[in-house]
Design an enzyme around this catalytic site. Sequence first.
Site, short mmCIF file in Angstrom:
data_model
loop_
_atom_site.label_atom_id
_atom_site.label_comp_id
_atom_site.label_asym_id
_atom_site.label_seq_id
_atom_site.Cartn_x
_atom_site.Cartn_y
_atom_site.Cartn_z
N SER A 195 0.85 -1.48 -0.01
CA SER A 195 -0.02 0.02 -0.09
C SER A 195 0.70 1.23 0.15
O SER A 195 1.63 1.34 -0.96
CB SER A 195 -0.93 -0.17 1.36
N ASP A 205 -1.39 1.29 -3.69
CA ASP A 205 -2.09 0.41 -4.42
C ASP A 205 -3.89 0.86 -4.85
O ASP A 205 -4.70 0.06 -4.92
CB ASP A 205 -2.43 -0.78 -3.34
N ALA A 244 -10.04 8.55 8.10
CA ALA A 244 -9.75 10.07 7.93
C ALA A 244 -8.61 10.13 6.74
O ALA A 244 -8.56 10.82 6.13
CB ALA A 244 -9.09 10.67 9.23
N ASN A 245 -7.83 8.84 6.74
CA ASN A 245 -6.68 8.73 5.56
C ASN A 245 -7.21 8.31 4.34
O ASN A 245 -6.57 8.37 3.54
CB ASN A 245 -5.79 7.87 6.20
N ARG A 274 0.81 5.42 18.12
CA ARG A 274 0.58 6.63 17.49
C ARG A 274 0.01 7.65 18.49
O ARG A 274 -0.92 7.32 19.54
CB ARG A 274 -0.50 6.50 16.53
#
Length: 533
Positions: free
Chosen positions: A66, A284, A377-378, A510
């Site tokens: 990805s 990807d 959100a990404n 994170r």
Amino acid sequence: SLPVNDIRRLSDLHPKPQDINYQYGTAGFRTLGKVLDSVLFRVGILAALRSKKLDGKTIGVMVTASHNPEPDNGVKLVDPRGEMLESSWESHATVLANTPSTDEFISALQDFVKTTKIDISKPARVVYARDTRPSGPALVAALEDGLKAMSAEGRNAGVTTTPILHYLVRTINTKGSKESYGTDTEEGYYTKLSSAFNKLMVGRPPRPPLVIDCANGVGALAARVLSRYLVNSLPVELENTAIDTPGALNNSCGADFVKVNQKLPPSLTDLLGPCQRGCSLDGDADRLIYFYLDEHRQFHMLDGDKITTLVASFIVELVKTVGLSEKLKVGVVQTAYANGSSTKYLSERLPVKCVPTGVKHLHHAAEQYDIGVYFEANGHGTVVFSQPAQDLIFSHQPSTPTQLTALTHLQNILNVINQTVGDALSDMLLVEVVLAHKSYGGAEWDSLYTDLPNRLVKVVVPDRNIFKTVDAERRLVSPGALQNKIDELVTKYSEGRSFVRPSGTEDVVRVYAEATTRRQTDDLAFRVAGLVY
Ligand code: NG1
Ligand code: ZN
């Protein structure tokens, strides 16, 4: 029983490195491409077993890492309806990938076949594909050895996007049934999406060209093919299409770069004009982030939350116009990473659910609605329609011309959407439809709500497994007093919100923070990171 001799002979060609512990995580197995050979071989065998367990239904295998750097690679399995592998099999995958020797692998397989009650005499069918990474061909060859060991029937879908592979799995398995999802070829995919899109764009004023940042990955190939189907409906300019340039993949470009850095890929700076919109795909092509420059050439990002809002509002409007609001409930699914402003805006209008990170959680929660819109959100997400919702949309008899038009739009929208998984190109077409129908440019779209400034940082810790979360990952229960300290800090910031969770794909923790100003946000993120470290 298992073809032990074939498995042994071929397994010896793909020995497991002694010192590596593999894990099938949220994105399948993912690590440096050069250490994945044994994993791919074993995944070939596992895919064949999964197919046998499901009575010969076709299983998908995608070789990709990805948005991760070019030397990384990975592999994930796709279940018959085009969804992610059932979670109980994730741990089986991990166990099988980590057995040290061929003998131990074979005995683990025998145990697995027995406890899972797999009928070895059933047929096995697998369709597989890879992205453009240099490590891809060798890994596909290892996968093919795994299939060969099981005498599984393999279909090589070549170099293609993750969502196209998911589409192929679904179409192969529904071929000729009343749940048919389209023709089981790449051409079938492009035709399905583009013909619905082209119908939706009939009579709309011409649009300024859309700049597509292809992340120097497989999305470049797919976007090029797709663009040939869109000559009369959507002018596009393809950028970052250098799929053969070593080191270029996802490097200073692509959806992850834009989302994390909250800025334009440097390669686009001189290309994007004022008030022009563009979008970035990831490596990807399953993630999509939009952006535009305003009249002062100031950059604005439109992420997965903005896409959710745009798309969900439009679908709600159509459903209402058709007169089906009572029967078709639209709902939204987000994760803790959704911007607080988006959650507030959406919650005032629709049911909104928050689930843990990872597409499978979002997808399953979205399936609880008649029409479920989900995006991380990404930029990874899609819309799913329940079977009764689809049946209703295609059988409903409208009573006015206005209702008929809205219903036809809804039918076409259903065909533009790749319901199996997040799909950057399908999502892009969907966004373009809404923008065209609402006569929105980037600024109008952006004005639905104002993002709170936010910051995502990674912290490297000795052991990320000590971090345990609850409440859809918004709160820590371990280590000890950390959550209390975070809570205490957060109260000092206006509209402050921060949470900490271990990554499922990288060896980091994170930290997310948001607050009313950029400075406050960065300060909060920095101080929470300090607590974690
Ligand atoms: P982790 O590494 O667990 O945060 C990341 C993304 C997920 C999802 C997965 C799979 C963020 C904060 N996290 O997960 O949303 O896309 O990768 O690729 O973007
Ligand atoms: Zn991706």
